[in-house]
Design a protein around this motif. Structure first.
Motif, mmCIF file in Angstrom:
data_model
loop_
_atom_site.group_PDB
_atom_site.id
_atom_site.type_symbol
_atom_site.label_atom_id
_atom_site.label_comp_id
_atom_site.label_asym_id
_atom_site.label_seq_id
_atom_site.Cartn_x
_atom_site.Cartn_y
_atom_site.Cartn_z
ATOM 1 N N LEU A 1 0.843 -1.200 0.000
ATOM 2 C CA LEU A 1 0.000 0.000 0.000
ATOM 3 C C LEU A 1 0.871 1.242 0.000
ATOM 4 N N PRO A 2 0.684 2.192 -0.869
ATOM 5 C CA PRO A 2 -0.175 2.108 -2.036
ATOM 6 C C PRO A 2 0.221 0.925 -2.938
ATOM 7 N N ARG A 3 -0.737 0.464 -3.726
ATOM 8 C CA ARG A 3 -0.455 -0.674 -4.612
ATOM 9 C C ARG A 3 0.406 -0.253 -5.785
ATOM 10 N N PHE A 4 0.369 1.044 -6.139
ATOM 11 C CA PHE A 4 1.170 1.574 -7.264
ATOM 12 C C PHE A 4 1.469 3.026 -6.957
ATOM 13 N N ASP A 5 2.479 3.598 -7.618
ATOM 14 C CA ASP A 5 2.790 5.016 -7.411
ATOM 15 C C ASP A 5 1.592 5.826 -7.898
ATOM 16 N N ALA B 1 -4.930 8.573 -8.821
ATOM 17 C CA ALA B 1 -4.678 7.954 -10.131
ATOM 18 C C ALA B 1 -3.220 7.515 -10.243
ATOM 19 N N LYS B 2 -3.014 6.449 -11.020
ATOM 20 C CA LYS B 2 -1.669 5.905 -11.241
ATOM 21 C C LYS B 2 -0.864 6.898 -12.072
ATOM 22 N N ILE B 3 0.357 7.200 -11.648
ATOM 23 C CA ILE B 3 1.143 8.206 -12.371
ATOM 24 C C ILE B 3 1.892 7.556 -13.539
ATOM 25 N N PRO B 4 2.245 8.324 -14.578
ATOM 26 C CA PRO B 4 3.089 7.790 -15.652
ATOM 27 C C PRO B 4 4.408 7.291 -15.066
ATOM 28 N N ASP B 5 4.999 6.260 -15.705
ATOM 29 C CA ASP B 5 6.181 5.591 -15.121
ATOM 30 C C ASP B 5 7.337 6.541 -14.817
ATOM 31 N N ASN B 6 7.538 7.526 -15.711
ATOM 32 C CA ASN B 6 8.702 8.404 -15.500
ATOM 33 C C ASN B 6 8.314 9.769 -14.914
ATOM 34 N N CYS B 7 7.125 9.848 -14.313
ATOM 35 C CA CYS B 7 6.706 11.104 -13.659
ATOM 36 C C CYS B 7 7.507 11.277 -12.372
ATOM 37 N N THR B 8 8.033 12.486 -12.150
ATOM 38 C CA THR B 8 8.828 12.704 -10.941
ATOM 39 C C THR B 8 8.318 13.889 -10.115
ATOM 40 N N ALA B 9 7.149 14.407 -10.485
ATOM 41 C CA ALA B 9 6.517 15.421 -9.620
ATOM 42 C C ALA B 9 5.059 15.602 -10.041
#
Ligand SMILES: Nc1nc2c(c(=O)[nH]1)N[C@H]1C(S)=C(S)[C@@H](COP(=O)(O)OP(=O)(O)OC[C@H]3O[C@@H](n4cnc5c(N)ncnc54)[C@H](O)[C@@H]3O)O[C@H]1N2
Ligand code: MOO
Length: 407
Positions: A44-48, A94-102
């Motif tokens: 938890l969270p299950r995904f970023d 919501a699940k963030i894009p893989d390379n999101c950093t902010a």
């Protein structure tokens, strides 16, 4: 032979444990004791994911206008990467894009046109991102055997999709008293009789502590009557009696217990009040014989009976815990035995009850705690630090207090 307080506690711990269990839906497991080790199967969270409604960006793109290429909602199953100078509109959870950093909150962003935004340059890397496993890691302990289920453990279990849980069964307790002078509160008393206040007290307290309690009436002061009450209670985990443990000629409790095969672990505790307390067993049923004196019986229950019930419930936290406080005035004590003093703790000072003779009935109604003095204590001075054991303890007070902490 009377035993020391420490010896009595040690014996109670050694002779008492719990094995019977049942499965319960988690909502019904509140206040029960967990009988299995449960580890998380979901991080938890299950995904970023995003902690804000706003825009998901690459931190390195913070100084240039960004093109809004998509919108991601909580519950969307979207896996994507951001290209240079691009961002997506994103909702909380919501699940963030893989390379999101902010993530930049919506209200901090300047809309240049319908498709383009500019974020403030002072944002921080990784801001407003909730990372996988930062709350609960995969394989982390959720609830362990011996832990009490409270609302927060139910939160955790529900968040793991756990529907049922193995819990220890409630201990079955039978409470009765003996004494010709005693009448139950729904009976008429003659002038020479008194009401039995111990039985309802011990029933209520045992129930409050999570036991399944049976009321089986009151034994008369005869061996036959007490035996009948005992034999009727041998399916219980614990029989609690009060009265008849001393040396008086009408004290038939001991004789009746001996005749049904009672084995004693100790007879008497070097404590004041409540010295004549007896603990033992008949077959697999434990027996706690408390003194008849009402205050003695209640205080012994508070110090020893509660440990016994914690153990019977299967709870791993079974030792009394204390809170540090201060004595509000000098307290003199007669040396010789460990002494239990009931009183009232106001969050800072403990005031010993003026009334505390063992035969009194009214004392604990005005107390919320007790202190336990070592056998050699002669005097506790005003303002001395003391260890307080809660009795009737809810953390509320009838006077409004400043509950804020200041620097
Ligand atoms: N010669 C001695 N006499 C006493 C001794 C002693 O060592 N030598 N110990 C005293 C102490 S300490 C206590 S405690 C009591 C314990 O007596 P029992 O457990 O045998 O209790 P009873 O004699 O039946 O009753 C004592 C007292 O408490 C009242 N009582 C009893 N049951 C109830 C109840 N369910 N609800 C309300 N009140 C109850 C009873 O009427 C008596 O007044 O013995 C001392 N004596
Ligand atoms: O132990 Mo008995 O202590 O007087 O009440």
């Amino acid at each position: 032979m009377a035993i020391s307080v420490a010896g009595a506690i040690q014996t109670i711990i050694e002779k008492t444990n719990r094995t019977n269990y049942e499965f319960l839906p988690i909502e019904q497991s509140i206040h029960r004791i967990c009988a299995q080790n449960i580890f998380s199967t979901h991080a938890l969270p299950r995904f970023d994911n995003s902690a804000m409604d706003g825009y998901a960006i690459r931190f390195e793109d913070r100084n240039v206008p960004l093109k809004v290429v998509d919108t991601i909602f909580a519950g969307d199953d979207k896996t994507m990467d951001l290209n240079a100078n691009e961002c997506v509109k994103i909702m909380t959870g919501a699940k963030i894009p893989d390379n999101c950093t902010a993530i930049v909150p919506q209200e901090d962003v300047k809309e240049l046109d319908k498709q383009t935004i500019q974020v403030p340059s002072n944002i921080k890397e990784n801001q407003h991102i909730r990372y996988i496993g930062e709350d609960v890691k995969l394989g982390e302990a959720v609830v362990l055997e011996g832990e009490k289920i409270n609302f927060a453990k139910i939160t955790l279990m529900a968040s793991q999709g756990i529907t049922h849980i193995k819990t220890f069964k409630k201990p079955k307790v039978v409470v009765f008293a003996s004494g010709e002078e005693l009448k139950l509160h729904y009976e008429k008393v003659k002038e020479y009789q008194i009401y039995n206040s111990n039985t309802p007290t011990l029933i209520a307290r045992s129930e409050e502590m999570g036991c399944e309690v049976n009321f089986i009436g009151q034994a008369r002061d005869s061996v036959e009557s007490i035996k009948e009450h005992i034999e009727n209670s041998l399916d219980a985990d614990l029989i609690i009696t009060s009265g008849g443990v001393s040396v008086g000629e009408a004290d038939f409790t001991k004789e009746a217990f001996t005749q049904v095969g009672f084995e004693s672990f100790f007879e008497g505790i070097i404590v004041k009040p409540g010295k004549p307390t007896i603990f033992g067993q008949i077959g697999s049923t434990l027996v706690l014989n408390l003194p008849g004196n009402p205050l003695a019986s209640s205080l012994i229950f508070e110090l020893f009976g509660k440990i016994l019930i914690q153990r019977l419930k299967g709870e791993s936290s079974c030792f009394p815990n204390t809170i540090l406080g201060k004595m509000d005035e000098d307290l003199k004590n007669k040396q010789g035995r460990v002494t239990i003093i009931p009183g009232f703790f106001n969050g800072e000072y403990f005031t010993a009850s003026q009334k505390r003779s063992p035969g009194m009935v009214s004392v604990l109604a005005k107390c919320n705690s007790m202190i336990v003095l070592n056998e050699d204590v002669q005097m506790i001075k005003k303002d001395a630090p003391i260890k307080i054991l809660p009795i009737n303890w809810e953390f509320f007070t009838d006077e409004e207090k400043d509950y804020l902490t200041y620097e």
